[in-house]
Design a protein around this motif. Structure first.
Motif, mmCIF file in Angstrom:
data_model
loop_
_atom_site.group_PDB
_atom_site.id
_atom_site.type_symbol
_atom_site.label_atom_id
_atom_site.label_comp_id
_atom_site.label_asym_id
_atom_site.label_seq_id
_atom_site.Cartn_x
_atom_site.Cartn_y
_atom_site.Cartn_z
ATOM 1 N N SER A 5 -15.320 6.149 -3.600
ATOM 2 C CA SER A 5 -15.014 4.902 -4.277
ATOM 3 C C SER A 5 -14.325 3.944 -3.646
ATOM 4 C CB SER A 5 -14.222 5.188 -5.878
ATOM 5 O OG SER A 5 -14.993 6.174 -6.735
ATOM 6 N N ILE A 6 -14.545 2.571 -3.972
ATOM 7 C CA ILE A 6 -13.862 1.413 -3.248
ATOM 8 C C ILE A 6 -13.431 0.406 -4.354
ATOM 9 C CG2 ILE A 6 -14.107 -0.623 -1.664
ATOM 10 C CD1 ILE A 6 -16.346 1.062 -0.562
ATOM 11 N N ILE A 7 -12.156 0.159 -4.692
ATOM 12 C CA ILE A 7 -11.686 -0.869 -5.329
ATOM 13 C C ILE A 7 -11.294 -1.871 -4.455
ATOM 14 C CG2 ILE A 7 -10.850 0.785 -7.246
ATOM 15 C CD1 ILE A 7 -7.939 0.562 -6.280
ATOM 16 N N GLY A 8 -11.845 -2.721 -4.566
ATOM 17 C CA GLY A 8 -11.719 -4.296 -3.841
ATOM 18 C C GLY A 8 -13.030 -4.279 -2.797
ATOM 19 N N GLY A 14 -13.184 -4.192 2.002
ATOM 20 C CA GLY A 14 -14.071 -3.623 1.143
ATOM 21 C C GLY A 14 -15.375 -3.912 2.124
ATOM 22 N N THR A 15 -15.859 -5.078 2.141
ATOM 23 C CA THR A 15 -16.916 -5.521 2.903
ATOM 24 C C THR A 15 -17.214 -4.513 4.384
ATOM 25 O OG1 THR A 15 -16.324 -7.375 3.735
ATOM 26 C CG2 THR A 15 -17.296 -7.534 1.661
ATOM 27 N N GLN A 16 -15.982 -4.610 5.048
ATOM 28 C CA GLN A 16 -16.112 -3.980 6.413
ATOM 29 C C GLN A 16 -16.288 -2.558 5.867
ATOM 30 O OE1 GLN A 16 -13.631 -5.542 9.483
ATOM 31 N NE2 GLN A 16 -12.703 -6.481 7.899
ATOM 32 N N ALA A 17 -15.716 -1.689 5.078
ATOM 33 C CA ALA A 17 -15.777 -0.485 4.936
ATOM 34 C C ALA A 17 -17.371 -0.159 4.482
ATOM 35 C CB ALA A 17 -14.925 -0.024 3.460
ATOM 36 N N LEU A 18 -18.213 -1.022 3.591
ATOM 37 C CA LEU A 18 -19.364 -0.960 3.432
ATOM 38 C C LEU A 18 -20.409 -0.784 4.515
ATOM 39 C CD1 LEU A 18 -19.605 -2.608 -0.043
ATOM 40 C CD2 LEU A 18 -19.785 -0.171 0.447
ATOM 41 N N ASP A 19 -19.985 -1.724 5.589
ATOM 42 C CA ASP A 19 -20.548 -1.680 7.127
ATOM 43 C C ASP A 19 -20.557 -0.454 7.636
ATOM 44 O OD1 ASP A 19 -21.111 -4.445 6.763
ATOM 45 O OD2 ASP A 19 -19.537 -5.221 7.990
ATOM 46 N N LEU A 32 -17.658 1.224 -7.330
ATOM 47 C CA LEU A 32 -17.167 0.064 -6.796
ATOM 48 C C LEU A 32 -16.439 -0.842 -7.866
ATOM 49 C CD1 LEU A 32 -20.510 -1.112 -4.786
ATOM 50 C CD2 LEU A 32 -18.519 -0.027 -3.902
ATOM 51 N N SER A 33 -15.440 -1.718 -7.237
ATOM 52 C CA SER A 33 -14.796 -2.607 -8.397
ATOM 53 C C SER A 33 -14.424 -4.047 -7.470
ATOM 54 C CB SER A 33 -13.607 -2.046 -8.802
ATOM 55 O OG SER A 33 -12.294 -2.053 -7.951
ATOM 56 N N CYS A 34 -14.519 -4.866 -8.330
ATOM 57 C CA CYS A 34 -13.995 -6.158 -7.498
ATOM 58 C C CYS A 34 -13.213 -7.064 -8.557
ATOM 59 C CB CYS A 34 -15.120 -6.953 -6.906
ATOM 60 S SG CYS A 34 -16.192 -7.669 -8.186
ATOM 61 N N THR A 96 -8.352 1.942 -1.649
ATOM 62 C CA THR A 96 -7.627 0.977 -2.188
ATOM 63 C C THR A 96 -7.694 -0.139 -1.454
ATOM 64 O OG1 THR A 96 -5.484 1.800 -1.618
ATOM 65 C CG2 THR A 96 -6.491 2.813 -3.607
ATOM 66 N N ALA A 97 -8.420 -1.192 -1.607
ATOM 67 C CA ALA A 97 -8.726 -2.380 -0.684
ATOM 68 C C ALA A 97 -8.360 -3.545 -1.778
ATOM 69 C CB ALA A 97 -9.963 -2.536 -0.097
ATOM 70 N N VAL A 98 -7.729 -3.362 -2.667
ATOM 71 C CA VAL A 98 -7.324 -4.675 -3.528
ATOM 72 C C VAL A 98 -5.916 -5.212 -2.909
ATOM 73 C CG1 VAL A 98 -8.263 -4.042 -5.742
ATOM 74 C CG2 VAL A 98 -6.017 -3.418 -5.162
ATOM 75 N N VAL A 99 -5.540 -6.593 -3.234
ATOM 76 C CA VAL A 99 -4.621 -7.311 -2.731
ATOM 77 C C VAL A 99 -3.603 -7.220 -3.968
ATOM 78 C CG1 VAL A 99 -3.442 -9.268 -1.510
ATOM 79 C CG2 VAL A 99 -5.932 -8.512 -0.896
#
Length: 389
Positions: A5-8, A14-19, A32-34, A96-99
């Motif tokens: 799961s990716i938050i952010g 987050g976008t680099q993680a999806l790469d 996913l969350s944003c 956890t990639a939120v700021v």
């Protein structure tokens, strides 16, 4: 297959993680969350087909439900949705990639659900490190650092530890936490009086989101990272030394009692620490530029200018006081950075707002989650009343 799961998911990390997910066939995105970027998260949802996505406002969630009506993807909203993504039952790991402090509650929810954490949200440990590390130990979950510096420290410690948390051998003398110095490295205080937002956002080495880029310019980011390292590696705040390494070649290092220094070096690429966290302890091939030592004539090391860049001394002061004070320091910085980005205050007023908030706070020594959130809100209200921003 590892479910994540990716938050952010729409931010820089987050976008680099999806790469990385795209480049590896054994990673599966289940949630996913944003914040508010519903256009991008719709594209991500259609590409990766998660079972759950979440956005912050219910209005945006309703819009996204309409857009994704031809899929079976569930759409949630608000803090409840964020926690649902982080604790999703099919996830093995949560990035956890939120700021900001918004990451505290979903990180604790993920730990409670027994998920390993790939942690790119330093504010969670700054404000609630005592709660997070205790909960992780009790649940037996891994906290794997994604910040480049903390990943470097973690990698440098691998030959001298038996586990992930609270088992670092006492042969460690100190942690050497590196910083690029940001866009204003070498400038004096009077030279920072009238710097613009555009100047502050021009980081020389790293491509990051606006908040963390301003934090890098003020070096508050490095102060927050000192506190993060204190919690992650169970190290006294005075045994963490910050060094300026403007080329961003040495990402951080560990010095041992016998004088040996082990460092992690590489090009400034956040995909490496993200992938290392996803696959720890395995290392996998990662496409990208390699460090060419034949083209490096020297490696520059400098001391930080603490009289000009107050972010590190303010963070260390907050950490030494402890309790609720790091929350005040962090929230004041979040408030001030938002005001600076909006053109409402000058750059040096970031420090002024942090110092004012800390001077007005009565510390809660053994603060729980409720107290942390109340301290955050009280700090925000204090600054709005004082500065009208």
């Amino acid at each position: 297959m590892k479910n994540i799961s990716i938050i952010g998911s729409t931010g820089s990390i987050g976008t680099q993680a999806l790469d990385i997910v795209r480049s590896n066939g054994d990673l599966n995105v289940v949630a996913l969350s944003c914040g508010r970027n519903i256009e991008l998260i719709e594209k991500q949802a259609r590409e990766f087909n998660p079972e759950l996505v979440s956005v912050m406002s219910e209005e945006d969630a309703e819009t996204l439900r309409v857009k994704l009506a031809d899929t079976n993807i569930k759409v949630a909203s608000g803090m409840e949705g964020l926690c649902a993504v982080s604790s999703y039952d099919k996830a093995d790991m949560v990035l956890t990639a939120v700021v900001g402090m918004i990451g505290v509650e979903p990180t604790l929810a993920a730990i409670e659900a027994g998920k390993d954490i790939a942690l790119a949200n330093k504010e969670t440990l700054v404000t609630a490190g005592h709660l997070v590390m205790k909960a992780a130990a009790e649940k037996g979950v891994k906290i794997l650092p994604v910040d480049s510096e903390h990943s470097a420290i973690f990698q440098s410690l691998q030959g001298n530890r038996r586990g992930l948390q609270s088992e670092i051998d006492n042969l460690v003398s100190r942690i050497l936490l590196t910083a690029s110095g940001g866009p204003f490295r070498g400038r004096k205080k009077e030279e920072l009086e009238n710097v613009t937002v555009e100047q502050a956002l021009k980081h020389p080495n790293w491509s990051m989101g606006p908040k963390i880029t301003i934090d890098s310019a003020s070096m508050v980011n490095k102060g927050l990272e000192v506190i993060e390292a204190h919690w992650l590696f169970d190290t006294d705040i005075d045994d963490i030394e910050v060094l300026i390494q403007p080329q961003s070649i040495i990402h951080s290092a560990v010095e041992y009692k016998d004088g040996a220094v082990i460092a992690q070096l590489g090009t400034p690429d956040m995909k490496l620490p993200i992938q290392y966290a996803f696959y720890y302890p395995e290392r996998r091939y990662l496409a990208g530029e390699r460090l060419d030592f034949t083209k490096i004539s020297s490696i520059v090391i400098e001391k930080p200018e603490y009289d000009t860049f107050l972010g590190i001394p303010l963070a260390k002061k907050a950490s030494r006081i402890g309790g609720s004070m790091p929350t005040v320091m962090n929230e004041a910085n979040e408030h001030a950075v938002a005001a600076f980005l909006a053109g409402k205050i000058k750059f040096l007023e970031i420090y002024e707002m942090i110092e004012y908030a800390m001077s007005q706070h009565t510390v809660i020594p053994d603060v729980d989650l409720k107290g942390i959130l109340e301290t955050r809100d009280a700090t925000d209200a204090l600054l709005r009343g004082k500065y009208n921003v």
